[in-house]
Design a protein around this motif. Sequence first.
Motif, mmCIF file in Angstrom:
data_model
loop_
_atom_site.group_PDB
_atom_site.id
_atom_site.type_symbol
_atom_site.label_atom_id
_atom_site.label_comp_id
_atom_site.label_asym_id
_atom_site.label_seq_id
_atom_site.Cartn_x
_atom_site.Cartn_y
_atom_site.Cartn_z
ATOM 1 N N ILE A 160 -5.595 12.841 -0.794
ATOM 2 C CA ILE A 160 -6.205 11.860 0.093
ATOM 3 C C ILE A 160 -5.712 10.496 -0.365
ATOM 4 C CG2 ILE A 160 -8.364 10.775 0.806
ATOM 5 C CD1 ILE A 160 -9.723 13.453 0.470
ATOM 6 N N VAL A 161 -5.259 9.681 0.591
ATOM 7 C CA VAL A 161 -4.752 8.348 0.281
ATOM 8 C C VAL A 161 -5.717 7.332 0.867
ATOM 9 C CG1 VAL A 161 -2.810 6.775 0.524
ATOM 10 C CG2 VAL A 161 -2.397 9.226 0.426
ATOM 11 N N ILE A 162 -6.146 6.392 0.018
ATOM 12 C CA ILE A 162 -7.137 5.408 0.433
ATOM 13 C C ILE A 162 -6.674 4.019 0.015
ATOM 14 C CG2 ILE A 162 -9.521 4.635 0.133
ATOM 15 C CD1 ILE A 162 -10.217 7.546 -0.561
ATOM 16 N N GLY A 163 -6.814 3.050 0.920
ATOM 17 C CA GLY A 163 -6.715 1.650 0.576
ATOM 18 C C GLY A 163 -5.355 1.005 0.595
ATOM 19 N N ASN A 164 -5.378 -0.286 0.201
ATOM 20 C CA ASN A 164 -4.189 -1.117 0.100
ATOM 21 C C ASN A 164 -4.308 -1.901 -1.195
ATOM 22 O OD1 ASN A 164 -2.009 -2.765 0.429
ATOM 23 N ND2 ASN A 164 -2.891 -3.982 2.077
ATOM 24 N N PRO A 165 -3.527 -1.609 -2.215
ATOM 25 C CA PRO A 165 -2.454 -0.622 -2.293
ATOM 26 C C PRO A 165 -3.005 0.808 -2.304
ATOM 27 C CG PRO A 165 -2.800 -1.590 -4.443
ATOM 28 C CD PRO A 165 -3.690 -2.325 -3.484
#
Length: 183
Positions: A160-165
């Motif tokens: 799961i990929v979350i956010g910036n960065p």
Amino acid sequence: MNKQERKQCQYADYYRMTGEGEHTGLRCLKTLFLFHHLAFMYWYRKCQQKSTFFRRYILYRMSRKFGLEISTKATIGKGLYLGHPYNITVAEGVQMGQNVNLHKGCTIGRTNRGNAGVPKIGDCVFVGINATVVGNIEIGDDVLIAPNSYVNVNVPSHSIVIGNPATIHHRDNATEGYVNFRV
């Protein structure tokens, strides 16, 4: 892409977006006229098979009307799902696997500096609303990219990929409940 492969892709796209196994008859025709994302994918697959002026014109008009800027030079596997299909951008040269979900405002594009190139996306990937995936990167299979995320790094499978960065969290069956009606 030959005619048989295009038809299989159209059937898979129809199934992923409607959940119905029937692809023929009046019901399918009615659905194509009522839902612009299905009509767009129909003409998109037609243009990939054989690009005529008429097909390109219809696809161009639909692209401008709904903001669906998906390059016919992108390689997209069976079962593309366009959720809330407005303002979706997919650049030329992008490679996507099967059962990919793209949602409103997402961008999958090229960068010209740093990690120059276009992304390669695996199977069963969910790209959330306003998410951006750019650069010469690889996104593995079974990956969920959360809304408003900025991804410019490689992402392993089952993540799961979350956010910036981008922050990457490992999770088995990451897209369970998000990527439905798989083909």
